[in-house]
Design a protein around this motif. Structure first.
Motif, short mmCIF file in Angstrom:
data_model
loop_
_atom_site.label_atom_id
_atom_site.label_comp_id
_atom_site.label_asym_id
_atom_site.label_seq_id
_atom_site.Cartn_x
_atom_site.Cartn_y
_atom_site.Cartn_z
N ARG A 231 -36.89 6.78 -39.42
CA ARG A 231 -36.46 8.06 -39.99
C ARG A 231 -37.41 8.48 -41.11
O ARG A 231 -37.78 9.66 -41.21
CB ARG A 231 -35.02 7.91 -40.52
N GLU A 232 -37.86 7.51 -41.92
CA GLU A 232 -38.76 7.84 -43.02
C GLU A 232 -40.17 8.14 -42.52
O GLU A 232 -40.88 8.95 -43.12
CB GLU A 232 -38.77 6.71 -44.05
N THR A 242 -41.68 17.33 -51.74
CA THR A 242 -41.30 16.44 -52.84
C THR A 242 -42.33 15.33 -53.06
O THR A 242 -42.41 14.75 -54.14
CB THR A 242 -39.93 15.80 -52.56
N LEU A 243 -43.13 15.03 -52.02
CA LEU A 243 -44.17 14.01 -52.17
C LEU A 243 -45.41 14.59 -52.85
O LEU A 243 -46.29 13.84 -53.26
CB LEU A 243 -44.57 13.45 -50.81
N PHE A 244 -45.46 15.90 -52.97
CA PHE A 244 -46.71 16.51 -53.41
C PHE A 244 -46.52 17.46 -54.59
O PHE A 244 -47.04 18.56 -54.61
CB PHE A 244 -47.38 17.21 -52.22
N ILE A 245 -45.77 16.95 -55.57
CA ILE A 245 -45.78 17.61 -56.86
C ILE A 245 -47.14 17.35 -57.50
O ILE A 245 -47.95 16.57 -56.99
CB ILE A 245 -44.62 17.11 -57.75
N ALA A 246 -47.43 17.94 -58.62
CA ALA A 246 -48.79 18.00 -59.17
C ALA A 246 -49.48 16.64 -59.30
O ALA A 246 -50.60 16.46 -58.82
CB ALA A 246 -48.76 18.71 -60.52
N THR A 247 -48.84 15.68 -59.94
CA THR A 247 -49.53 14.41 -60.22
C THR A 247 -49.84 13.63 -58.95
O THR A 247 -50.99 13.21 -58.74
CB THR A 247 -48.72 13.55 -61.20
N PRO A 248 -48.88 13.41 -58.03
CA PRO A 248 -49.23 12.71 -56.78
C PRO A 248 -50.30 13.43 -55.97
O PRO A 248 -51.15 12.80 -55.35
CB PRO A 248 -47.90 12.67 -56.02
N TRP A 260 -50.82 5.27 -55.10
CA TRP A 260 -50.13 6.53 -54.78
C TRP A 260 -48.71 6.25 -54.33
O TRP A 260 -47.77 6.90 -54.78
CB TRP A 260 -50.92 7.26 -53.69
N TRP A 261 -48.54 5.29 -53.43
CA TRP A 261 -47.20 4.97 -52.93
C TRP A 261 -46.33 4.40 -54.05
O TRP A 261 -45.14 4.70 -54.14
CB TRP A 261 -47.29 3.97 -51.77
N ASP A 262 -46.91 3.58 -54.88
CA ASP A 262 -46.17 2.98 -55.98
C ASP A 262 -45.64 4.06 -56.92
O ASP A 262 -44.55 3.94 -57.48
CB ASP A 262 -47.09 2.02 -56.75
N TYR A 263 -46.42 5.14 -57.04
CA TYR A 263 -46.06 6.20 -57.98
C TYR A 263 -45.14 7.24 -57.35
O TYR A 263 -44.24 7.75 -58.01
CB TYR A 263 -47.34 6.90 -58.48
N SER A 264 -45.35 7.56 -56.07
CA SER A 264 -44.71 8.77 -55.52
C SER A 264 -43.85 8.53 -54.29
O SER A 264 -43.43 9.49 -53.66
CB SER A 264 -45.79 9.80 -55.16
N GLY A 265 -43.58 7.28 -53.94
CA GLY A 265 -42.87 7.03 -52.70
C GLY A 265 -41.38 6.81 -52.83
O GLY A 265 -40.74 6.27 -51.92
N ASP A 266 -40.77 7.25 -53.94
CA ASP A 266 -39.35 6.95 -54.16
C ASP A 266 -38.44 7.66 -53.16
O ASP A 266 -37.31 7.22 -52.93
CB ASP A 266 -38.96 7.32 -55.59
#
Length: 280
Positions: A231-232, A242-248, A260-266
């Motif tokens: 599903r993911e 939601t995965l692509f806000i400014a910082t990611p 990148w995943w550690d920061y933005s994969g929640d």
């Protein structure tokens, strides 16, 4: 835990086959070896040669590391003008062993079109050697390997000027080793999970990508994880905002994909878990 092949060894085997089976590659490489062996065989000759090359050295190839064939060729090509001047000099003619058969052969090679043929070999093989350097260095490179190999394949054709007689057999060897000795399904999934590649114009969701995801699904996941994982994967493929806000988004080009995943994969906790494991 799942073991993958030694990628560096697989690329070395590919370079070995290219050298042994592609005649125009072998001829230029062997001519470079003849130059190096002769120039380094006689101490006095070698000393005088270094005066012409401003002490830049020639390098022998290594019998067990086949990329060294092409590094040896590159070292010779880098001394093009210096070696031409040397064999045209009075110092060269004063050496008795420069008049024997092997010395005459070296003179003929250096004064021939060897230089153009050698550069064609290096131009064609260059990106493969770069891929070897990539995987032979420090740090995790799994997320970059698949794309690097695809770029190398395209470059081989382009640098052979799309002459089928020159690149088709190299492509056959390339694909045989890529499938059997170099690229594992985990490397394909690592490319899929590298967001800078996945969201680039170069990305194509082909059969290998699907087979790689199926491999992960069948071999690495716990039974209770399978449904959420798939599903993911589908959500990731939809490129949610939601995965692509400014910082990611900025991190796509500046950070290792694991970071990148550690920061933005929640938003994708299961995929994040396996992305970090695979990209490490």
């Amino acid at each position: 835990m799942h073991k993958t092949r030694c990628v560096a060894h697989g690329i070395q085997l590919l370079l070995k086959d290219i050298y042994e089976e592609i005649n125009w590659v072998k001829v230029a490489t062997d001519e470079a070896r003849i130059i190096v062996m002769f120039m380094t065989r006689y101490t006095v000759l070698h000393v005088v040669m270094k005066e012409y090359t401003k002490y830049r050295q020639l390098r022998q190839s290594c019998a067990t590391r086949f990329a060294s064939n092409f590094l040896m060729l590159q070292f010779v090509l880098d001394l093009d003008n210096e070696l031409r001047l040397f064999v045209a000099s009075s110092e060269w003619r004063r050496f008795d062993y420069c008049t024997i058969e092997s010395g005459t052969r070296v003179t003929e090679i250096i004064q021939s079109d060897f230089w153009a043929r050698g550069r064609e070999v290096i131009k064609t093989i260059e990106l493969l050697v770069r891929v070897l350097h990539l995987v032979d260095g420090d740090g995790s490179t799994a997320g970059y390997l698949y794309e690097a190999m695809m770029r190398a394949k395209v470059a081989i054709k382009e640098r052979c000027n799309s002459e089928a007689s020159k690149y088709e057999r190299i492509w056959e060897l390339f694909e045989n080793h890529r499938i059997n000795n170099i690229i594992h399904p985990i490397h394909v999934v690592a490319a899929f999970l590298n967001p800078s590649y996945f969201f680039s114009q170069n990305f194509r969701e082909d059969r290998e990508i699907k087979d790689g995801i199926n491999f992960i699904h069948e071999n690495l996941l716990l039974i209770e994880e399978k449904h959420q994982f798939m599903r993911e994967v589908q959500l990731y493929c939809s490129r949610p905002s939601t995965l692509f806000i400014a910082t990611p988004k900025m991190m796509l080009q500046t950070s290792h994909p694991r970071i990148w995943w550690d920061y933005s994969g929640d938003d994708l906790p299961m995929l994040k878990k396996y992305a970090i494991r695979i990209l490490n």
